[in-house]
Design an enzyme around this catalytic site. Structure first.
Site, PDB file in Angstrom:
ATOM      1  N   ASP A 174       0.822  -1.221   0.000  1.00  0.00           N
ATOM      2  CA  ASP A 174       0.000   0.000   0.000  1.00  0.00           C
ATOM      3  C   ASP A 174       0.850   1.262   0.000  1.00  0.00           C
ATOM      4  O   ASP A 174       0.447   2.293   0.564  1.00  0.00           O
ATOM      5  CB  ASP A 174      -0.970   0.013   1.200  1.00  0.00           C
ATOM      6  CG  ASP A 174      -1.780  -1.259   1.289  1.00  0.00           C
ATOM      7  OD1 ASP A 174      -2.245  -1.721   0.228  1.00  0.00           O
ATOM      8  OD2 ASP A 174      -1.928  -1.803   2.401  1.00  0.00           O
ATOM      9  N   LYS A 203       2.309   2.020  -5.251  1.00  0.00           N
ATOM     10  CA  LYS A 203       3.016   1.484  -6.426  1.00  0.00           C
ATOM     11  C   LYS A 203       2.234   1.765  -7.711  1.00  0.00           C
ATOM     12  O   LYS A 203       2.819   2.075  -8.739  1.00  0.00           O
ATOM     13  CB  LYS A 203       3.231  -0.026  -6.267  1.00  0.00           C
ATOM     14  CG  LYS A 203       4.171  -0.384  -5.129  1.00  0.00           C
ATOM     15  CD  LYS A 203       4.302  -1.872  -4.940  1.00  0.00           C
ATOM     16  CE  LYS A 203       3.066  -2.532  -4.366  1.00  0.00           C
ATOM     17  NZ  LYS A 203       2.712  -2.165  -2.999  1.00  0.00           N
ATOM     18  N   GLY A 213      -4.107  -4.273  -4.553  1.00  0.00           N
ATOM     19  CA  GLY A 213      -5.047  -3.238  -4.972  1.00  0.00           C
ATOM     20  C   GLY A 213      -4.233  -2.025  -5.372  1.00  0.00           C
ATOM     21  O   GLY A 213      -3.783  -1.271  -4.513  1.00  0.00           O
ATOM     22  N   HIS A 214      -3.972  -1.880  -6.664  1.00  0.00           N
ATOM     23  CA  HIS A 214      -3.138  -0.761  -7.131  1.00  0.00           C
ATOM     24  C   HIS A 214      -4.046   0.349  -7.651  1.00  0.00           C
ATOM     25  O   HIS A 214      -4.738   0.193  -8.648  1.00  0.00           O
ATOM     26  CB  HIS A 214      -2.152  -1.246  -8.194  1.00  0.00           C
ATOM     27  CG  HIS A 214      -1.114  -2.171  -7.620  1.00  0.00           C
ATOM     28  ND1 HIS A 214      -0.119  -2.743  -8.354  1.00  0.00           N
ATOM     29  CD2 HIS A 214      -0.935  -2.606  -6.346  1.00  0.00           C
ATOM     30  CE1 HIS A 214       0.643  -3.491  -7.559  1.00  0.00           C
ATOM     31  NE2 HIS A 214       0.151  -3.423  -6.347  1.00  0.00           N
ATOM     32  N   GLN A 223       2.165  -6.033  -3.115  1.00  0.00           N
ATOM     33  CA  GLN A 223       2.461  -6.093  -1.668  1.00  0.00           C
ATOM     34  C   GLN A 223       3.781  -5.361  -1.380  1.00  0.00           C
ATOM     35  O   GLN A 223       4.116  -4.436  -2.100  1.00  0.00           O
ATOM     36  CB  GLN A 223       2.493  -7.537  -1.159  1.00  0.00           C
ATOM     37  CG  GLN A 223       1.141  -8.225  -1.115  1.00  0.00           C
ATOM     38  CD  GLN A 223       0.705  -8.789  -2.456  1.00  0.00           C
ATOM     39  OE1 GLN A 223       1.464  -9.446  -3.135  1.00  0.00           O
ATOM     40  NE2 GLN A 223      -0.521  -8.540  -2.853  1.00  0.00           N
TER      41      GLN A 223
END
Ligand code: IMP
Length: 429
Positions: A13, A16, A40-41, A224
């Site tokens: 988080d 990225k 979750g990008h 991650q």
């Protein structure tokens, strides 16, 4: 031509997605190398926000080919939903999205087994995202996993699935008292999935080798963070893959010698979602402020993230594993308004000062962070477009990070939008 690897330097988080999206116009290929729909990008453009879970964050740039590598575990339902949403936003995927025939598939039993295991762990739960990631990697390494290539032959698929399901159903029923699953229903669902992904499936390793031989530039997108790496993270409170730079080689099939740049995405403070040690965690008003201002809620699960000060001991450790060549500091704007900022520079372990990141979670749980303090700033920095636009104290904070890490800061993010970015001389962004 060389490969740039984007690494989450903390517990994920870090932002990225935004950095990959920013760098994408200057590369030919963006490739995801590990993890799955646990990621979750988040990408913001104009007034839109979109969260990518499996598709690489270069997809919103037409000239970029996006690769889902062999190291990724693919949830068909999540992937199909994501492709449909990307298309509905007006972006093409045909010929631009490539899926490794060697990537493993998340099967319905992976999620069910994970839910049962986490429930049974009770207070010792890892706090996983519930996306079936761990059990899918377990099957991969037990050599009982189902890969994308297995979808091609219905008989092979049925045989493998029947064997796997026999074992999984016994586990679900006998050990966890959970509901079992039916082979035919799964086959039906995955055959439908096969029809849809067939045009995207290829030997992505060969594709990447050709691209590199032709002088194309590749961005390897980690998911991650390094502190969640199954070998180097805070085991057992980790994910089941290798978010660290080495994972880019095994997760894509590229040689280590092709990597010449490793960009660490460093959030200006620390966050962690799920359980496990977190030495600089702030269980107070400052922590709540960081969570509220930084919208620190999981992009995949919506869970509130734990927040704390920047931890240089942990960052130096991840730098030593990944060989960071530059830092991209994100969410600097979230620190605005805090009177004083703390940076953890060492730990007190059993009464002794140490700069070493302990290799076991039990010791890490007991360390006491030792801080140095820097003055904060009150000016709004979301419109800053160069370092000189930043208040002196914000610049000092960045300079101190650079000094302590011995790695240059090449990008600073001051808000979620593409435009809210400062690139520093020497950066290719
Ligand atoms: P899993 O990856 O779902 O097995 O979860 C293992 C641990 O990694 C849990 O603490 C999760 O909260 C954490 N985790 C997994 N994916 C992410 C991510 O993308 N960002 C932050 N934490 C994550």
């Amino acid at each position: 031509m060389p490969v740039t690897v984007i690494i989450g330097s903390q517990w994920g988080d870090e932002g990225k997605g935004k950095v990959v999206d920013l760098l994408s116009p200057s590369v030919d290929v963006v490739a995801r190398y590990q993890g799955g729909a646990n990621a979750g990008h988040t990408i913001c453009w104009e007034d839109k926000t979109f969260v990518l879970h499996l598709v690489p964050s270069g997809i919103f740039h037409d000239g970029v080919t996006c690769v889902i590598g062999n190291g990724v575990v693919i949830d068909p339902v999540a992937l199909m939903e994501e492709i449909d949403t990307i298309k509905s936003l007006g972006f093409g995927v045909d010929g631009r999205l490539l899926i490794s025939h060697n990537a493993h598939l998340i099967m319905p039993y992976h999620k069910r087994v994970e839910a049962a295991i986490e429930e049974a762990r009770d207070a010792g739960a890892i706090g996983t995202t519930g996306r079936g990631i761990g059990p899918a990697y377990v099957d991969k390494f037990a050599r009982t996993g189902i890969r994308v290539v297995d979808l091609l032959d219905r008989d092979v698929l049925r045989k493998k699935l029947a064997r796997s399901l026999e074992e999984k159903n016994a586990l679900l029923r006998k050990v966890y008292g959970a509901e079992t699953l039916d082979v035919d229903a799964i086959i039906e669902e995955y055959v439908e999935f096969d029809k849809r992904i067939d045009p995207f499936v290829t030997d992505t390793t060969a594709f990447l080798h050709n691209a590199l031989a032709e002088g194309k530039t590749v961005l390897a997108e980690g998911a991650q963070g390094s502190l969640l790496d199954v070998d180097f993270g805070t085991y057992p409170f980790v994910t089941s893959s290798h978010p660290s730079a080495g994972g880019a080689c095994t997760g894509l099939g590229i040689p280590p010698t092709s990597v010449n740049r490793v960009i660490a995405i460093v959030k200006a403070y620390s966050t962690r979602v799920g359980n496990g040690p977190f030495p600089t965690e702030l269980d107070n008003e400052a922590g709540e402020k960081l969570r509220a201002v930084g919208h620190e809620f999981g992009a995949t699960t919506g869970r509130p993230r734990r927040c704390g000060w920047l931890d240089i001991v942990a960052l130096r450790y991840t730098s030593s594993i990944n060989g960071f060549t530059e830092l991209a500091v994100t969410k600097l704007d979230v620190l605005t308004g805090l009177e004083e900022l703390a940076i953890c520079t060492s730990y007190r372990v059993d009464g002794k000062v140490s700069e070493r990141f302990p290799s076991d979670a039990q010791t890490l749980q007991t360390v006491e962070p030792i801080y140095e303090y820097l003055p904060g700033w009150t000016e709004d920095i979301t419109g800053a477009r160069s370092l000189s636009d930043l208040p002196g104290n914000a610049r000092k904070y960045l300079e101190r990070i650079e000094e302590l890490m011995g790695v240059p800061v090449r990008l600073v993010s001051t808000g979620p939008k593409r435009s809210q970015t400062i690139t520093v001389a020497g950066s290719a962004a």
